[in-house]
Design a protein around this motif. Structure first.
Motif, PDB file in Angstrom:
ATOM      1  N   LEU A 161     -12.149  46.300  39.449  1.00  0.00           N
ATOM      2  CA  LEU A 161     -12.420  45.119  38.626  1.00  0.00           C
ATOM      3  C   LEU A 161     -11.954  45.318  37.195  1.00  0.00           C
ATOM      4  O   LEU A 161     -12.320  46.288  36.531  1.00  0.00           O
ATOM      5  CB  LEU A 161     -13.923  44.818  38.637  1.00  0.00           C
ATOM      6  CG  LEU A 161     -14.397  43.711  37.676  1.00  0.00           C
ATOM      7  CD1 LEU A 161     -13.720  42.388  38.004  1.00  0.00           C
ATOM      8  CD2 LEU A 161     -15.918  43.574  37.741  1.00  0.00           C
ATOM      9  N   PHE A 167     -12.770  43.812  33.947  1.00  0.00           N
ATOM     10  CA  PHE A 167     -13.851  42.966  33.440  1.00  0.00           C
ATOM     11  C   PHE A 167     -13.342  41.892  32.483  1.00  0.00           C
ATOM     12  O   PHE A 167     -13.975  40.843  32.340  1.00  0.00           O
ATOM     13  CB  PHE A 167     -14.914  43.821  32.750  1.00  0.00           C
ATOM     14  CG  PHE A 167     -15.748  44.624  33.712  1.00  0.00           C
ATOM     15  CD1 PHE A 167     -16.842  44.056  34.337  1.00  0.00           C
ATOM     16  CD2 PHE A 167     -15.438  45.940  34.002  1.00  0.00           C
ATOM     17  CE1 PHE A 167     -17.611  44.780  35.236  1.00  0.00           C
ATOM     18  CE2 PHE A 167     -16.196  46.680  34.897  1.00  0.00           C
ATOM     19  CZ  PHE A 167     -17.285  46.098  35.515  1.00  0.00           C
ATOM     20  N   PRO A 198     -11.367  38.987  35.412  1.00  0.00           N
ATOM     21  CA  PRO A 198     -12.029  39.203  36.715  1.00  0.00           C
ATOM     22  C   PRO A 198     -11.393  38.476  37.891  1.00  0.00           C
ATOM     23  O   PRO A 198     -11.841  38.675  39.024  1.00  0.00           O
ATOM     24  CB  PRO A 198     -13.455  38.702  36.461  1.00  0.00           C
ATOM     25  CG  PRO A 198     -13.310  37.695  35.358  1.00  0.00           C
ATOM     26  CD  PRO A 198     -12.219  38.221  34.479  1.00  0.00           C
ATOM     27  N   PHE A 253     -27.620  39.127  41.084  1.00  0.00           N
ATOM     28  CA  PHE A 253     -27.037  40.040  40.097  1.00  0.00           C
ATOM     29  C   PHE A 253     -28.128  40.980  39.593  1.00  0.00           C
ATOM     30  O   PHE A 253     -29.284  40.576  39.445  1.00  0.00           O
ATOM     31  CB  PHE A 253     -26.455  39.272  38.906  1.00  0.00           C
ATOM     32  CG  PHE A 253     -25.410  38.263  39.284  1.00  0.00           C
ATOM     33  CD1 PHE A 253     -24.068  38.599  39.305  1.00  0.00           C
ATOM     34  CD2 PHE A 253     -25.774  36.966  39.626  1.00  0.00           C
ATOM     35  CE1 PHE A 253     -23.101  37.671  39.658  1.00  0.00           C
ATOM     36  CE2 PHE A 253     -24.817  36.027  39.982  1.00  0.00           C
ATOM     37  CZ  PHE A 253     -23.485  36.377  39.996  1.00  0.00           C
ATOM     38  N   ASP A 273     -25.279  36.695  35.620  1.00  0.00           N
ATOM     39  CA  ASP A 273     -24.226  35.916  36.251  1.00  0.00           C
ATOM     40  C   ASP A 273     -23.159  35.616  35.192  1.00  0.00           C
ATOM     41  O   ASP A 273     -23.453  34.982  34.176  1.00  0.00           O
ATOM     42  CB  ASP A 273     -24.835  34.621  36.782  1.00  0.00           C
ATOM     43  CG  ASP A 273     -23.875  33.792  37.616  1.00  0.00           C
ATOM     44  OD1 ASP A 273     -22.656  33.979  37.485  1.00  0.00           O
ATOM     45  OD2 ASP A 273     -24.363  32.947  38.387  1.00  0.00           O
ATOM     46  N   PRO A 274     -21.907  36.063  35.383  1.00  0.00           N
ATOM     47  CA  PRO A 274     -20.868  35.796  34.380  1.00  0.00           C
ATOM     48  C   PRO A 274     -20.632  34.306  34.175  1.00  0.00           C
ATOM     49  O   PRO A 274     -20.144  33.887  33.120  1.00  0.00           O
ATOM     50  CB  PRO A 274     -19.634  36.498  34.941  1.00  0.00           C
ATOM     51  CG  PRO A 274     -19.890  36.625  36.397  1.00  0.00           C
ATOM     52  CD  PRO A 274     -21.373  36.817  36.528  1.00  0.00           C
ATOM     53  N   LEU A 319     -12.790  34.949  41.965  1.00  0.00           N
ATOM     54  CA  LEU A 319     -13.552  35.615  40.892  1.00  0.00           C
ATOM     55  C   LEU A 319     -14.337  36.781  41.488  1.00  0.00           C
ATOM     56  O   LEU A 319     -15.115  36.604  42.418  1.00  0.00           O
ATOM     57  CB  LEU A 319     -14.514  34.610  40.245  1.00  0.00           C
ATOM     58  CG  LEU A 319     -15.521  35.170  39.231  1.00  0.00           C
ATOM     59  CD1 LEU A 319     -14.798  35.724  38.010  1.00  0.00           C
ATOM     60  CD2 LEU A 319     -16.528  34.094  38.828  1.00  0.00           C
ATOM     61  N   TYR A 320     -14.122  37.962  40.940  1.00  0.00           N
ATOM     62  CA  TYR A 320     -14.777  39.185  41.421  1.00  0.00           C
ATOM     63  C   TYR A 320     -15.688  39.716  40.320  1.00  0.00           C
ATOM     64  O   TYR A 320     -15.334  39.706  39.143  1.00  0.00           O
ATOM     65  CB  TYR A 320     -13.705  40.212  41.791  1.00  0.00           C
ATOM     66  CG  TYR A 320     -14.151  41.618  42.089  1.00  0.00           C
ATOM     67  CD1 TYR A 320     -15.355  41.894  42.739  1.00  0.00           C
ATOM     68  CD2 TYR A 320     -13.331  42.696  41.743  1.00  0.00           C
ATOM     69  CE1 TYR A 320     -15.724  43.208  43.022  1.00  0.00           C
ATOM     70  CE2 TYR A 320     -13.696  44.004  42.023  1.00  0.00           C
ATOM     71  CZ  TYR A 320     -14.892  44.256  42.659  1.00  0.00           C
ATOM     72  OH  TYR A 320     -15.265  45.549  42.924  1.00  0.00           O
ATOM     73  N   ASN A 321     -16.869  40.153  40.706  1.00  0.00           N
ATOM     74  CA  ASN A 321     -17.810  40.730  39.745  1.00  0.00           C
ATOM     75  C   ASN A 321     -18.674  41.775  40.452  1.00  0.00           C
ATOM     76  O   ASN A 321     -19.018  41.623  41.612  1.00  0.00           O
ATOM     77  CB  ASN A 321     -18.724  39.639  39.160  1.00  0.00           C
ATOM     78  CG  ASN A 321     -19.667  40.181  38.090  1.00  0.00           C
ATOM     79  OD1 ASN A 321     -19.283  40.339  36.948  1.00  0.00           O
ATOM     80  ND2 ASN A 321     -20.905  40.458  38.460  1.00  0.00           N
ATOM     81  N   TRP A 322     -18.971  42.825  39.752  1.00  0.00           N
ATOM     82  CA  TRP A 322     -20.003  43.745  40.231  1.00  0.00           C
ATOM     83  C   TRP A 322     -20.811  44.211  39.023  1.00  0.00           C
ATOM     84  O   TRP A 322     -20.316  44.231  37.891  1.00  0.00           O
ATOM     85  CB  TRP A 322     -19.421  44.935  40.995  1.00  0.00           C
ATOM     86  CG  TRP A 322     -18.734  45.971  40.150  1.00  0.00           C
ATOM     87  CD1 TRP A 322     -17.409  46.024  39.813  1.00  0.00           C
ATOM     88  CD2 TRP A 322     -19.357  47.099  39.509  1.00  0.00           C
ATOM     89  NE1 TRP A 322     -17.163  47.107  39.010  1.00  0.00           N
ATOM     90  CE2 TRP A 322     -18.337  47.783  38.803  1.00  0.00           C
ATOM     91  CE3 TRP A 322     -20.660  47.592  39.468  1.00  0.00           C
ATOM     92  CZ2 TRP A 322     -18.591  48.942  38.062  1.00  0.00           C
ATOM     93  CZ3 TRP A 322     -20.907  48.748  38.733  1.00  0.00           C
ATOM     94  CH2 TRP A 322     -19.873  49.394  38.047  1.00  0.00           C
ATOM     95  N   ASP A 323     -22.057  44.525  39.265  1.00  0.00           N
ATOM     96  CA  ASP A 323     -22.888  45.093  38.203  1.00  0.00           C
ATOM     97  C   ASP A 323     -23.946  45.996  38.821  1.00  0.00           C
ATOM     98  O   ASP A 323     -24.128  46.014  40.044  1.00  0.00           O
ATOM     99  CB  ASP A 323     -23.508  44.018  37.314  1.00  0.00           C
ATOM    100  CG  ASP A 323     -24.420  43.051  38.054  1.00  0.00           C
ATOM    101  OD1 ASP A 323     -24.904  43.397  39.161  1.00  0.00           O
ATOM    102  OD2 ASP A 323     -24.671  41.947  37.551  1.00  0.00           O
TER     103      ASP A 323
END
Length: 267
Positions: free
Chosen positions: A106, A108, A111, A205, A209-210, A261-265
């Motif tokens: 990712l 950031f 994304p 999340f 949330d972005p 859209l990719y996201n990780w946390d």
């Protein structure tokens, strides 16, 4: 039977059932199964479905990426706008990209840039392994130290219903209509997180949330896939983290997976 009737609530939230059920959406719940899936079956991890004429996805350094997941839609119950057949795959690079500062593929700052992650879709799926790549020795030298899915596991799917996740940005629009008691809201946050593998529904999340702080990202309004922490399958992003992929509804209908859209946390 109405799936809403199956919604399990903590006893203290029962007085709020009607309001909570108004937020419910169907989703595809994904269970991991410790087995040895075939190349053309749904799975997390392992070797990908790869027709002989296709190229293995490469990262920005020219190295083969690793398969996070593949979904054979012939195995998935019908769900709004999702394909009814075809193979959807999610790849990420196996190690940090030191040049870009990426982790788990990712970027950031960008994304949706599929340079170190990739979403691939095959409209037609063959079960003839003579037409598929079966020699993956070229993956043996790929760095897997940071790869969050260490073992291949099979998948099973079922349609369920869930209330809005308290960490999905959509919760902000309705929270004032749900609770007039801080204790009840805390119970909701603790018990109804939506933290499991799924497609569709609401996203979970560990941080934020972005789409909450960037309205432009709200165009990615369908949760394409969520990977949650899974002790049995030994899946974890960072420290008890979660990964999500989102897509625009129109792109999903058109089977266009180039803009995701990719996201990780993590905690």
């Amino acid at each position: 039977m109405n799936p809403l009737s199956k919604l399990a609530l903590p006893p203290k939230l029962e007085p709020y059932r009607k309001e909570i059920e108004k937020t419910c959406k169907p989703y595809v719940h994904i269970n991991t199964v410790i087995n040895s899936p075939k190349l053309y079956e749904s799975k997390f991890g392992g070797n990908p479905y790869l027709p002989l004429e296709a190229n293995h996805p490469l990262d920005s350094q020219g190295k083969p990426m690793l398969l996070m997941a593949q979904i054979n839609f012939s195995e998935v119950p019908s769900y709004k706008n999702m394909p009814i057949q075809g193979m959807l795959q999610f790849f990420i690079c196996g190690a940090d990209n030191e040049n870009a500062g990426d982790m788990y593929g990712l970027d950031f700052d960008h994304p949706t840039s599929q340079k170190d992650f990739r979403v691939v879709f095959y409209e037609d799926v063959t079960t003839d392994e003579n037409k598929l790549t079966t020699d993956f020795t070229y993956l043996e030298d790929v760095d897997r130290d940071m790869f969050p899915i260490p073992q291949e596991v099979g998948l099973q799917f079922e349609i369920k219903s869930e209330p809005v996740s308290p960490t999905d940005y959509q919760y902000n629009d309705i929270e004032s209509d749900l609770f007039d008691d801080e204790e009840m809201e805390e119970i909701y946050w603790d018990e109804l997180t939506g933290e499991y593998h799924k497609m569709g529904g609401y996203a979970f999340f560990t941080q934020s949330d972005p789409r909450d702080y960037d309205e432009a990202l709200r165009a990615y309004n369908v949760l394409l896939l969520q990977f949650a922490m899974d002790d049995e399958a030994d899946i974890m992003f960072g420290d008890a983290g979660v990964a999500n992929f989102f897509i625009k509804e129109e792109d999903l209908r058109n089977h266009n997976f180039r803009d995701v859209l990719y996201n990780w946390d993590c905690c």
